[in-house]
Write an enzyme that holds these catalytic residues in place. Structure first.
Site, PDB file in Angstrom:
ATOM      1  N   LYS A 247       0.946  -1.202  -0.023  1.00  0.00           N
ATOM      2  CA  LYS A 247       0.078  -0.075   0.232  1.00  0.00           C
ATOM      3  C   LYS A 247       0.884   1.177   0.063  1.00  0.00           C
ATOM      4  CE  LYS A 247      -3.643  -2.718   2.023  1.00  0.00           C
ATOM      5  NZ  LYS A 247      -4.388  -3.330   0.727  1.00  0.00           N
ATOM      6  N   THR A 276       6.091 -21.622   0.084  1.00  0.00           N
ATOM      7  CA  THR A 276       5.824 -20.533  -0.858  1.00  0.00           C
ATOM      8  C   THR A 276       7.060 -19.947  -1.342  1.00  0.00           C
ATOM      9  OG1 THR A 276       4.150 -19.319  -1.723  1.00  0.00           O
ATOM     10  CG2 THR A 276       5.107 -18.655   0.408  1.00  0.00           C
TER      11      THR A 276
HETATM   12  C1  PLP Z   1      -6.488  -4.740   7.539  1.00  0.00           C
HETATM   13  C2  PLP Z   1      -5.812  -5.085   6.237  1.00  0.00           C
HETATM   14  N1  PLP Z   1      -4.839  -6.176   6.661  1.00  0.00           N
HETATM   15  C3  PLP Z   1      -4.168  -6.996   5.747  1.00  0.00           C
HETATM   16  C4  PLP Z   1      -4.342  -6.633   4.364  1.00  0.00           C
HETATM   17  C5  PLP Z   1      -3.880  -7.572   3.461  1.00  0.00           C
HETATM   18  O1  PLP Z   1      -2.673  -6.907   2.912  1.00  0.00           O
HETATM   19  P1  PLP Z   1      -2.156  -7.035   1.491  1.00  0.00           P
HETATM   20  O2  PLP Z   1      -3.080  -6.380   0.468  1.00  0.00           O
HETATM   21  O3  PLP Z   1      -0.725  -6.843   1.695  1.00  0.00           O
HETATM   22  O4  PLP Z   1      -2.321  -8.606   0.957  1.00  0.00           O
HETATM   23  C6  PLP Z   1      -5.436  -5.873   4.110  1.00  0.00           C
HETATM   24  C7  PLP Z   1      -5.770  -5.575   2.659  1.00  0.00           C
HETATM   25  O5  PLP Z   1      -6.333  -4.673   2.057  1.00  0.00           O
HETATM   26  C8  PLP Z   1      -6.098  -5.050   5.115  1.00  0.00           C
HETATM   27  O6  PLP Z   1      -7.066  -4.176   4.692  1.00  0.00           O
END
Ligand code: PLP
Length: 404
Positions: A247, A276
């Site tokens: 993000k 993985t």
């Molecule tokens: C609160 C929260 N935790 C974890 C994730 C997962 O992260 P990633 O997009 O890196 O898989 C998200 C994804 O939007 C999220 O909103």
């Protein structure tokens, strides 16, 4: 058996209730973000992205791009294996040190996404610690919920952002059971921020471990981008801080940070880590460059805050209701899946504004919304154009005065 008919029956039901997802096909334009080329027939060629989680535009940052290109030229593309079997690159190790430093922890551990990091870490903790109980905020992300489900340990849901409820629920558990309190700093759909200090105090009182998801905060909050826990001076009181590289850091991948023993434990037992292929070294190099940049540069965060404040003020001036929260996320509530989709379609088609409708199951039914994430690269003119468009639509739509 006609499997396709079975698939289609369920898809038709989704379509009927307005929750069928349609992806916008975009081509981000490096150097012009948040502008992107659209490849959808009924959208203009160029659109402005208003719902990206590349919150600071780091995905097109020169330093980050160069780090990725250099690493590809030196090491090639993929990692070539799991971390255990030939996949650990110097870049992974360096990034883990960078992350441990970011959160002031002894160690860090990388995963292929934030989702996988939550799923792997929580499922391993819950499954491996004898008699563990995970206490989860009611609005925790799907990745945490899946991790807890997989752990098959006792779960207790506490009321969203309610330390008193957490306190009651912790008090009701056996004193000697290992307890893990799982919560987020910034909740991404409502944009609210947890009462972190109170939660930490309650957890400490009961000897519980704290598990904090800072996915929507890392890079954005705190003087070095260490998240809300850094901003509030609480990082050292939190046992495990989880985050994403996908993000605000503009790359992909996820991580946990914590004590050396904790990270070694997850490294040694989590199937979502062990089985993985590791992140491409070039991704690790780019993410490290991005984190490093945001540790010292506050310019992106400052400009983002300015644009967030501007959009809020301009929406207020036009009477367009949005959820009041202290974060960078501006949800405009529509509360109807069909209208939400229609509004998003019109914004895209007639105004070149791309905002994805947020419908069930991402949010509960009846709380559908348009979720805007202003960033440092949105210009004042972009904001004015968005507010003009919403004003016109607000006047036209029947929902105009029905939304709260
Ligand atoms: C609160 C929260 N935790 C974890 C994730 C997962 O992260 P990633 O997009 O890196 O898989 C998200 C994804 O939007 C999220 O909103």
């Amino acid at each position: 058996m006609d499997f396709d008919a079975m698939f289609n029956a369920q898809l038709d039901a989704l379509k009927e209730e307005g929750n069928y997802r349609i992806f916008a096909e975009l081509e981000r334009e490096c150097g012009a973000f948040p502008q992107a080329r659209s490849h959808d027939a009924d959208a203009p060629d160029k659109v402005t992205v208003w719902c990206s989680n590349d919150y600071l535009g780091m995905g097109q940052n020169e330093v980050v791009r160069q780090a990725m290109k250099d690493a590809i030229d030196r090491c090639g593309t993929g990692a070539g294996g799991t971390r255990n079997i030939s996949g650990t690159a110097r870049h992974h190790v360096a990034l883990e040190h960078e992350l441990a430093d970011l959160h002031g922890k002894e160690a860090a551990l990388l995963f292929t996404s934030g989702y996988v990091s939550n799923w792997a870490a929580l499922s391993t903790l819950g499954a491996r610690l004898p008699d563990a109980v995970i206490l989860s905020d009611a609005l925790n992300h799907a990745s945490m919920i899946e991790g807890m489900r997989h752990a098959r340990c006792q779960k207790v849901i506490w009321k969203h952002n309610d330390p008193e409820d957490l306190d009651r629920k912790l008090a009701a558990l056996p004193a000697n059971a290992p307890k893990i309190v799982a919560f987020e700093s910034v909740y991404s759909m409502d944009g609210d921020i947890c009462p972190m200090e109170e939660i930490v105090e309650v957890a400490e009182k009961h000897g519980a471990m704290t598990y904090l998801d800072e996915v929507h905060a890392v890079g954005l909050y705190g003087p070095r981008g260490g998240g809300v826990s850094e901003e509030r001076g609480l990082a050292h009181r939190i046992d495990l801080i989880e985050g994403t590289l996908g993000k605000a850091y503009g790359c992909v991948g996820g991580y946990i940070t914590g004590s050396a023993a904790l990270c070694d434990f997850i490294r040694s037992f989590a199937s979502g880590f062990i089985f993985t292929t590791a992140l491409p070294p070039a991704v690790a190099a780019a993410a490290q460059a991005s984190i490093r940049h945001l540790k010292t540069s506050d310019a992106e965060r400052r400009q983002q805050r300015r644009q967030v404040a501007q959009l809020r003020a301009k929406l207020d001036a036009r009477g367009i209701p949005h959820l009041d929260n202290p974060s960078h996320i501006i949800p405009v509530m529509i509360k109807d899946p069909v209208k939400c989709r229609q509004l998003a379609d019109i914004l895209m088609r007639d105004y070149g504004i791309y905002v994805q409708p947020i419908n069930y199951p991402t949010v509960p039914k009846g709380t559908e919304r348009l979720r805007f994430t202003p960033g440092p690269l949105h210009t004042d003119a972009d904001i004015d154009h968005l507010v003009e468009a919403l004003t016109v639509l607000w006047k036209q739509c029947a929902i105009a005065h029905a939304v709260a």
